[in-house]
Design a protein around this motif. Structure first.
Motif, PDB file in Angstrom:
ATOM      1  N   ASP A   1       0.859  -1.182   0.000  1.00 12.03           N
ATOM      2  CA  ASP A   1       0.000   0.000   0.000  1.00 12.03           C
ATOM      3  C   ASP A   1       0.892   1.227   0.000  1.00 12.03           C
ATOM      4  N   LEU A   2       0.951   1.921  -1.134  1.00  9.16           N
ATOM      5  CA  LEU A   2       1.767   3.130  -1.256  1.00  9.16           C
ATOM      6  C   LEU A   2       0.905   4.344  -0.935  1.00  9.16           C
ATOM      7  N   GLY A   3       1.429   5.236  -0.124  1.00 15.70           N
ATOM      8  CA  GLY A   3       0.650   6.373   0.348  1.00 15.70           C
ATOM      9  C   GLY A   3      -0.369   5.893   1.363  1.00 15.70           C
ATOM     10  N   ALA A   4       0.078   5.073   2.285  1.00 16.76           N
ATOM     11  CA  ALA A   4      -0.793   4.280   3.148  1.00 16.76           C
ATOM     12  C   ALA A   4      -1.448   5.022   4.311  1.00 16.76           C
ATOM     13  N   ALA A   5      -0.899   6.155   4.713  1.00 17.53           N
ATOM     14  CA  ALA A   5      -1.467   6.850   5.886  1.00 17.53           C
ATOM     15  C   ALA A   5      -2.900   7.290   5.586  1.00 17.53           C
ATOM     16  N   PRO A   6      -3.784   7.182   6.534  1.00 18.19           N
ATOM     17  CA  PRO A   6      -3.613   6.798   7.925  1.00 18.19           C
ATOM     18  C   PRO A   6      -3.616   5.293   8.170  1.00 18.19           C
ATOM     19  N   GLY A   7      -3.920   4.482   7.162  1.00 16.92           N
ATOM     20  CA  GLY A   7      -3.806   3.037   7.319  1.00 16.92           C
ATOM     21  C   GLY A   7      -5.088   2.237   7.201  1.00 16.92           C
ATOM     22  N   SER A   8      -6.197   2.887   6.870  1.00 18.15           N
ATOM     23  CA  SER A   8      -7.457   2.136   6.801  1.00 18.15           C
ATOM     24  C   SER A   8      -7.458   1.111   5.673  1.00 18.15           C
TER      25      SER A   8
ATOM     26  N   LEU B   1       5.146   8.810   3.551  1.00 25.46           N
ATOM     27  CA  LEU B   1       6.114   9.804   4.002  1.00 25.46           C
ATOM     28  C   LEU B   1       5.935  10.138   5.473  1.00 25.46           C
ATOM     29  N   GLN B   2       4.720   9.964   5.977  1.00 25.19           N
ATOM     30  CA  GLN B   2       4.468  10.261   7.383  1.00 25.19           C
ATOM     31  C   GLN B   2       4.292   8.968   8.181  1.00 25.19           C
ATOM     32  N   LYS B   3       4.552   9.080   9.469  1.00 25.94           N
ATOM     33  CA  LYS B   3       4.442   7.930  10.359  1.00 25.94           C
ATOM     34  C   LYS B   3       2.995   7.456  10.416  1.00 25.94           C
TER      35      LYS B   3
ATOM     36  N   PHE C   1       2.747  -4.177   8.350  1.00 27.60           N
ATOM     37  CA  PHE C   1       4.024  -3.530   8.644  1.00 27.60           C
ATOM     38  C   PHE C   1       4.029  -2.179   7.950  1.00 27.60           C
ATOM     39  N   SER C   2       4.614  -1.177   8.588  1.00 26.75           N
ATOM     40  CA  SER C   2       4.667   0.140   7.960  1.00 26.75           C
ATOM     41  C   SER C   2       6.101   0.628   7.860  1.00 26.75           C
ATOM     42  N   ILE C   3       6.330   1.387   6.797  1.00 23.47           N
ATOM     43  CA  ILE C   3       7.649   1.977   6.531  1.00 23.47           C
ATOM     44  C   ILE C   3       7.439   3.462   6.279  1.00 23.47           C
ATOM     45  N   VAL C   4       8.203   4.293   6.977  1.00 23.86           N
ATOM     46  CA  VAL C   4       8.180   5.734   6.736  1.00 23.86           C
ATOM     47  C   VAL C   4       9.341   6.028   5.794  1.00 23.86           C
ATOM     48  N   GLU C   5       8.981   6.297   4.553  1.00 20.15           N
ATOM     49  CA  GLU C   5      10.017   6.468   3.533  1.00 20.15           C
ATOM     50  C   GLU C   5       9.380   7.051   2.276  1.00 20.15           C
TER      51      GLU C   5
END
Length: 100
Positions: free
Chosen positions: A46-53, A73-75, A85-89
């Protein structure tokens, strides 16, 4: 004149009630159910995943044998689901070595 946007509409309230991070979860559920885009055990990025829903929905659809990686890009706040799993990058700068 355009109708004023209701910020706390039905889907916003349902998302909160069902533990989703945003109302957008229901759009992915609609797409997934209509197009059958997930299978048990899938690996999802999932690219551009924030907020995660969308990560939450994908996790539910693929089950415990699959996994979801959310990149933004954001936590992204930690998930209760163990297969997310999430990656801030910046995905343009992402190195495959980070995943090893």
């Amino acid at each position: 004149m355009a109708k004023k946007r209701e910020l706390h509409d039905y889907f916003f309230k349902e998302a909160k009630r069902n533990g989703f991070r945003s109302r957008a979860a229901y759009k992915l559920i609609e797409i997934a159910d209509k197009r059958d885009i997930f299978s048990k055990g899938d690996k999802v990025l999932d690219l551009g995943a924030a907020p995660g829903s969308w990560c939450q929905v994908a996790s539910n659809k693929i089950g415990k044998k699959g996994f979801v990686i959310g990149v933004d890009l954001q936590k992204i706040d930690a998930f209760n689901e163990s297969n997310i799993f999430s990656i801030v990058e910046d995905v343009n700068q992402l190195s495959l070595q980070m995943l090893n």
